[in-house]
Design an enzyme around this catalytic site. Structure first.
Site, PDB file in Angstrom:
ATOM      1  N   HIS A   1      36.647  46.881  37.705  1.00 52.79           N
ATOM      2  CA  HIS A   1      37.021  45.471  37.899  1.00 52.79           C
ATOM      3  C   HIS A   1      37.871  44.928  36.759  1.00 52.79           C
ATOM      4  O   HIS A   1      38.563  43.926  36.947  1.00 52.79           O
ATOM      5  CB  HIS A   1      35.766  44.603  37.974  1.00 52.79           C
ATOM      6  CG  HIS A   1      35.189  44.439  39.344  1.00 52.79           C
ATOM      7  ND1 HIS A   1      35.950  44.103  40.432  1.00 52.79           N
ATOM      8  CD2 HIS A   1      33.915  44.515  39.800  1.00 52.79           C
ATOM      9  CE1 HIS A   1      35.158  43.990  41.492  1.00 52.79           C
ATOM     10  NE2 HIS A   1      33.919  44.238  41.136  1.00 52.79           N
TER      11      HIS A   1
ATOM     12  N   GLU B   1      36.361  44.075  45.541  1.00 53.82           N
ATOM     13  CA  GLU B   1      35.117  44.831  45.697  1.00 53.82           C
ATOM     14  C   GLU B   1      35.298  46.225  46.291  1.00 53.82           C
ATOM     15  O   GLU B   1      34.663  47.176  45.863  1.00 53.82           O
ATOM     16  CB  GLU B   1      34.102  44.023  46.510  1.00 53.82           C
ATOM     17  CG  GLU B   1      33.657  42.747  45.815  1.00 53.82           C
ATOM     18  CD  GLU B   1      33.163  42.962  44.390  1.00 53.82           C
ATOM     19  OE1 GLU B   1      32.829  44.102  44.025  1.00 53.82           O
ATOM     20  OE2 GLU B   1      33.145  41.988  43.625  1.00 53.82           O
TER      21      GLU B   1
ATOM     22  N   GLY C   1      23.824  43.007  41.137  1.00 58.81           N
ATOM     23  CA  GLY C   1      23.638  44.169  40.284  1.00 58.81           C
ATOM     24  C   GLY C   1      24.277  43.951  38.925  1.00 58.81           C
ATOM     25  O   GLY C   1      23.706  44.280  37.889  1.00 58.81           O
ATOM     26  N   ALA C   2      25.471  43.384  38.938  1.00 52.99           N
ATOM     27  CA  ALA C   2      26.195  43.124  37.700  1.00 52.99           C
ATOM     28  C   ALA C   2      27.352  42.185  38.015  1.00 52.99           C
ATOM     29  O   ALA C   2      27.668  41.950  39.184  1.00 52.99           O
ATOM     30  CB  ALA C   2      26.716  44.415  37.092  1.00 52.99           C
ATOM     31  N   MET C   3      27.997  41.646  36.966  1.00 53.96           N
ATOM     32  CA  MET C   3      29.148  40.756  37.149  1.00 53.96           C
ATOM     33  C   MET C   3      30.220  41.121  36.144  1.00 53.96           C
ATOM     34  O   MET C   3      29.960  41.256  34.960  1.00 53.96           O
ATOM     35  CB  MET C   3      28.710  39.294  36.984  1.00 53.96           C
ATOM     36  CG  MET C   3      29.858  38.297  37.075  1.00 53.96           C
ATOM     37  SD  MET C   3      30.676  38.316  38.697  1.00 53.96           S
ATOM     38  CE  MET C   3      32.311  37.707  38.258  1.00 53.96           C
ATOM     39  N   GLU C   4      31.442  41.219  36.667  1.00 53.68           N
ATOM     40  CA  GLU C   4      32.549  41.810  35.907  1.00 53.68           C
ATOM     41  C   GLU C   4      33.252  40.838  34.975  1.00 53.68           C
ATOM     42  O   GLU C   4      34.483  40.862  34.885  1.00 53.68           O
ATOM     43  CB  GLU C   4      33.555  42.395  36.900  1.00 53.68           C
ATOM     44  CG  GLU C   4      34.281  41.358  37.804  1.00 53.68           C
ATOM     45  CD  GLU C   4      33.615  41.098  39.142  1.00 53.68           C
ATOM     46  OE1 GLU C   4      32.396  41.350  39.266  1.00 53.68           O
ATOM     47  OE2 GLU C   4      34.300  40.639  40.070  1.00 53.68           O
ATOM     48  N   ASN C   5      32.537  39.998  34.238  1.00 46.81           N
ATOM     49  CA  ASN C   5      33.213  39.095  33.302  1.00 46.81           C
ATOM     50  C   ASN C   5      34.041  39.924  32.316  1.00 46.81           C
ATOM     51  O   ASN C   5      33.501  40.812  31.664  1.00 46.81           O
ATOM     52  CB  ASN C   5      32.187  38.274  32.529  1.00 46.81           C
ATOM     53  CG  ASN C   5      31.107  37.707  33.428  1.00 46.81           C
ATOM     54  OD1 ASN C   5      31.388  36.916  34.291  1.00 46.81           O
ATOM     55  ND2 ASN C   5      29.875  38.169  33.235  1.00 46.81           N
TER      56      ASN C   5
ATOM     57  N   HIS D   1      31.703  50.750  38.249  1.00 43.95           N
ATOM     58  CA  HIS D   1      32.197  49.726  39.185  1.00 43.95           C
ATOM     59  C   HIS D   1      32.712  48.514  38.398  1.00 43.95           C
ATOM     60  O   HIS D   1      33.826  48.030  38.629  1.00 43.95           O
ATOM     61  CB  HIS D   1      31.043  49.343  40.120  1.00 43.95           C
ATOM     62  CG  HIS D   1      31.312  48.224  41.075  1.00 43.95           C
ATOM     63  ND1 HIS D   1      31.368  48.403  42.427  1.00 43.95           N
ATOM     64  CD2 HIS D   1      31.535  46.899  40.868  1.00 43.95           C
ATOM     65  CE1 HIS D   1      31.611  47.245  43.015  1.00 43.95           C
ATOM     66  NE2 HIS D   1      31.708  46.312  42.091  1.00 43.95           N
ATOM     67  N   GLU D   2      31.907  48.035  37.459  1.00 43.43           N
ATOM     68  CA  GLU D   2      32.307  46.846  36.695  1.00 43.43           C
ATOM     69  C   GLU D   2      33.519  47.146  35.826  1.00 43.43           C
ATOM     70  O   GLU D   2      34.385  46.290  35.632  1.00 43.43           O
ATOM     71  CB  GLU D   2      31.146  46.329  35.844  1.00 43.43           C
ATOM     72  CG  GLU D   2      29.871  46.020  36.626  1.00 43.43           C
ATOM     73  CD  GLU D   2      30.095  45.130  37.838  1.00 43.43           C
ATOM     74  OE1 GLU D   2      30.946  44.225  37.768  1.00 43.43           O
ATOM     75  OE2 GLU D   2      29.435  45.360  38.881  1.00 43.43           O
TER      76      GLU D   2
END
Ligand SMILES: [Zn+2]
Length: 836
Positions: A322, A341, A284-288, A318-319
């Site tokens: 993170h 998570e 869905g997404a990535m928390e870079n 959510h991201e």
């Protein structure tokens, strides 16, 4: 054991290994621990050249690191197409070590370390098409190329040389030579120098798995909140979609920053906050940190319902959570994945608000409930991942939905003040470092938590779920762990759905007294969906449910019943036919947050796997509700999607494509149009030429995937053969196109055409791990599983995949889970029959 050395997309091979070397495994916890004991990383300087063509790019990395025991040896992770000169402290390193004495094709051995070291790696690396490493996508709309880096979980070495483990963090500077007209973003503000190069510097130390770069002729929007610069990116061809979404995204991002600042008592630590919508993303997404990458599927092209906006807002939140949980404080090893998570999931729901918990129950908990009852279930905390490949399989409904549900229970158990005080202490103590489960437990204890160890052990170190039942006298609890106390709200309802009583209760023992009025037709032990448990209802209650369920006013309560229904069917406690009665009576009245996920289960699993269709009962119910829905409303759009998915004949849908009998106020936009074409393809009412014409009218990334899905869905031997050969044999297609083909392939009612492919799945899916690498391998094996082949012989055939030697960990997990789902359908059919 799994191979994680990626297939080079340019030369289509894995590097050769000397025959004396053992089979390769991914990074093990033992090796990671030894490396972290020996070295600490001071800095990364990554220099990329993205101007060298469509296949490869230049990657030049300089790493400074210290060694605790000079003279020692370690290894560097690098997955290059061609490795150029490598030097350690100015002395050439034998790069052939990568093929010979190294443990695997991506480990470069470094011997004779000094106290302070500099290693310089020059490499030519390959762009990927599988969503990991440096993914390159050419937009079919305008021919423009876009790239983004996805380093998670262990794909960092596919675009820069690194010590790839979560507890070796270091500041990163990035220099990028990019084609004219491109924009570059990453883990810090980007500036373009007089030499035309882009320069970025991270605001803090990064773990390799959340280091990123996003580059291309992206459309960019900027804003600011509370002194924090904000930016959004999307491809030029979808600039109008981003423009339309921008206000909602910026407003929600700003609100989340305020909420998270208040919750953590610590400001956003990464400077600027950029969010890039990128194509063909696996997650869905990535928390870079500072540059979140989000799946373009959340940049909705067509009309959207409020529920879809809430879903996107929840991903955004959510991201953002993170940025503290995961990025500022990072788990030491992947077995504490839940520290990332479960918290991001919990906090993402919490800051998005009550409306998000309804969708959480309907969409995420049902995912987690299924996972927690599979043979592959694992504890929330301590998934026992011995290596990175195993860790990747733990990104499931347990690490996310169950973990978040357990944290909700913990917040009640500790009291919100103690719960939050512990989180603040934890973040403060370990900022820009790493931590483990015990560190968080200590932070909660220091904040005043009592009796924590037993509670954490009962909820986080165990598997499975308790079963709650309520009658007019008491709430009963059955389960493996007597120590799990559930904080719930028990409510009783009259036959017309009126709530009669409602009271908070802690179910700490089996048989907790909780009297309900004698005239109650329904007593729910967890009426507002607070805990993690199976709610079990007696047969008489299910008999009454078609009338009762649509009359329950609270959406959270209805979600509890919908999850109870799906679990009762999966456990063969409720006849699928009786479940269908409830669905037909109650589902058309649901809001989209519930209608979409439960509708997908009803049209797919219930009607496609447990029953042989329903003669159109469900479709007729959806159609009647659609006729009554207000023109232009969310309900109308949500119901129209269900009418399409449940259609048993082509007449109405074919009419919609040419504008005939379309309900007033309903726009057949590109997305709804593709849904119609897909259903017509499944029914055999369109042909390949028609699909090609639709694709020609929608020259876009989404159009390519939709067309692939529709072609695979045709009940035509040639179409199935083409789709299958791509799924098991094509090493050049993108991950997005492969998923689309697999999603389209298995269609209930097409067994005459798909029958031979059960044996082919069993024989061929294991070898796809030789063709591709990373997330796509396991996910594709799951999507391509023959879920419509609901007989014992097919089940045994498909299970045979698990006997393959050296089976990829992702495939093993996907097949184990999908076979368990198929087994449940087969057993229900044997017990209850299949006609509705
Ligand atoms: Zn996450």
């Amino acid at each position: 054991m799994p191979l994680t050395q990626p297939v080079c997309p340019v030369c289509r091979t894995r590097p050769e290994r000397a025959s004396s070397v053992d089979r390769v495994t991914s990074l093990t916890r033992v090796d990671a621990q030894a490396r972290a004991d020996l070295i600490s990383v001071d800095s990364y300087a990554i220099d990329l050249d993205l101007t060298t063509g469509a296949e490869t790019f230049g990657s030049h990395t300089t790493i400074r690191f210290a060694c605790a025991r000079p003279g020692g040896s370690t290894f560097l992770d690098v997955a290059a197409h061609a490795l150029g000169p490598v030097t350690l402290n100015g002395v050439a390193v034998d790069a052939s070590a990568l093929d010979g004495s190294a443990l695997d094709g991506r480990r470069l051995r470094l011997d004779g370390l000094a106290a302070d070291n500099e290693v310089v790696v020059d490499a030519v690396m390959s762009y990927s098409h599988d969503g990991e490493g440096l993914h390159r996508h050419v937009d079919p709309a305008d021919g423009q190329a876009y790239v983004y880096a996805m380093s998670f979980l262990d794909a960092g070495p596919r675009w820069f040389a690194c010590f790839d483990q979560p507890d070796l963090k270091a500041p990163v500077t990035l220099t990028v030579r990019a084609p004219q007209g491109w924009t570059v973003a990453g883990n810090g503000p980007a500036t373009r120098g007089a030499d035309g190069r882009w320069r970025l510097r991270s605001a803090g130390p990064l773990a390799p798995y959340f280091t990123t770069v996003v580059a291309g002729p992206y459309h960019q929007l900027r804003s600011e909140h509370d002194g924090i610069p904000l930016a959004l990116y999307a491809r030029a061809s979808v600039a109008d979609v981003l423009d339309a979404a921008a206000e909602d995204l910026f407003t929600h991002t700003a609100a989340c920053l305020d909420e998270l600042h208040a919750l953590f008592g610590a400001r956003y630590p990464w400077g600027e906050y950029h969010q890039a919508f990128v194509p063909e993303f696996n997650a869905g997404a990535m928390e870079n940190p500072g540059c979140v990458t989000i799946s373009e599927s959340l940049l909705y092209r067509g009309r959207t319902t409020e529920a879809q906006l809430v879903e996107r807002r929840t991903v955004v939140a959510h991201e953002m959570a993170h940025m503290w949980f995961g990025d500022l404080v990072t788990m030491r090893w992947w077995d504490d994945l839940w520290l990332n998570e479960s918290f991001a999931e919990y906090l993402g729901q919490r800051v998005t608000g009550n409306v998000a918990w309804v969708a959480f129950g309907a969409r995420r908990k049902s995912w987690g409930y299924a996972a927690d009852r599979r043979p592959s279930t694992h504890p929330v905390a301590g998934n026992a991942a011995a290596d990175a490949a195993q860790a990747l399989t733990a990104f499931d409904g347990i690490s996310y939905a169950k973990g978040a549900s357990v944290l909700r229970q913990l917040a009640v158990h500790l009291g919100d003040d103690v719960f939050l005080a512990g989180l603040r202490t934890y973040v403060d103590r370990h900022a820009h470092g790493n931590a483990a489960f015990a560190d968080l437990a200590r932070a909660w204890s220091d904040a005043g938590a009592q009796g924590l160890d037993g509670w954490l052990a009962a909820w986080l170190r165990t598997t499975g779920m308790d079963e709650l039942t309520a009658d007019h006298e008491q709430v009963r609890r059955a389960g493996d762990t007597a120590a799990r106390a559930h904080s719930v709200t028990v409510a009783a309802y009259a036959p017309d759905g009126t709530q009669l009583t409602r009271r908070p209760l802690t179910v700490a023992a089996d048989g907790t007294p909780c009297p309900a009025p004698p005239d109650a037709a329904l007593v729910l032990p967890d009426a507002v969906d607070d805990t993690w448990a199976k709610t079990a209802l007696p047969p008489a209650t299910w008999e009454a449910m078609p009338q009762l369920l649509p009359r329950l006013a609270d959406a959270r309560t209805r979600v509890v019943v919908w999850n109870a229904l799906q679990l009762a069917v999966a456990d063969a406690e409720l006849a699928p036919q009786r479940a269908l009665d409830v669905v037909v009576a109650a589902l058309p009245a649901e809001e989209d947050a519930v209608l979409a996920p439960v509708g997908r289960w009803a049209c797919g699993t219930l009607l496609g796997a447990y029953l042989d269709g329903d003669g159109g009962r469900l479709h007729d119910a959806f159609a009647a509700a659609l006729r009554a829905a207000p023109a232009g409303s969310d309900a109308q759009l949500a119901l129209a999607r269900q009418v399409v998915a449940s259609a048993v004949g082509p007449a109405v849908l074919a009419g919609w494509l040419v504008g005939r009998d379309v309900p007033a106020g309903l726009e057949i936009d590109r997305e709804l149009r593709w849904a119609v074409v897909l259903r017509l393809a499944q029914l055999g009412a369109v042909d390949a030429e028609r699909i090609a014409a639709e694709a020609a009218a929608d020259a876009s990334t989404q159009g390519v995937a939709h067309a692939a899905r529709c072609r695979a869905a045709l009940p035509d031997p040639a179409a199935k053969a083409a789709a299958w050969s791509a799924i098991v044999g094509d090493d050049a297609r993108s991950n997005a196109e492969l998923y689309a083909l697999a999603e389209g392939f298995w269609v209930p009612g097409q067994q005459a055409v798909t029958g031979p492919y059960v044996a082919r799945y069993a024989a061929e899916i294991a070898s796809t791990a030789q063709l591709r690498s990373g997330m796509v391998v396991g996910r594709l094996a799951g999507v391509a599983f023959p879920w419509t082949a609901t007989d014992r012989a097919s089940l045994e055939l498909a299970r045979g995949v698990l006997d393959a030697p050296e089976l990829d960990a992702g495939i093993a997990r996907a097949v184990t889970d999908a076979a368990d789902g198929l087994r449940r359908a087969v057993e229900a059919r044997e017990r209850f029959g299949t006609s509705s």
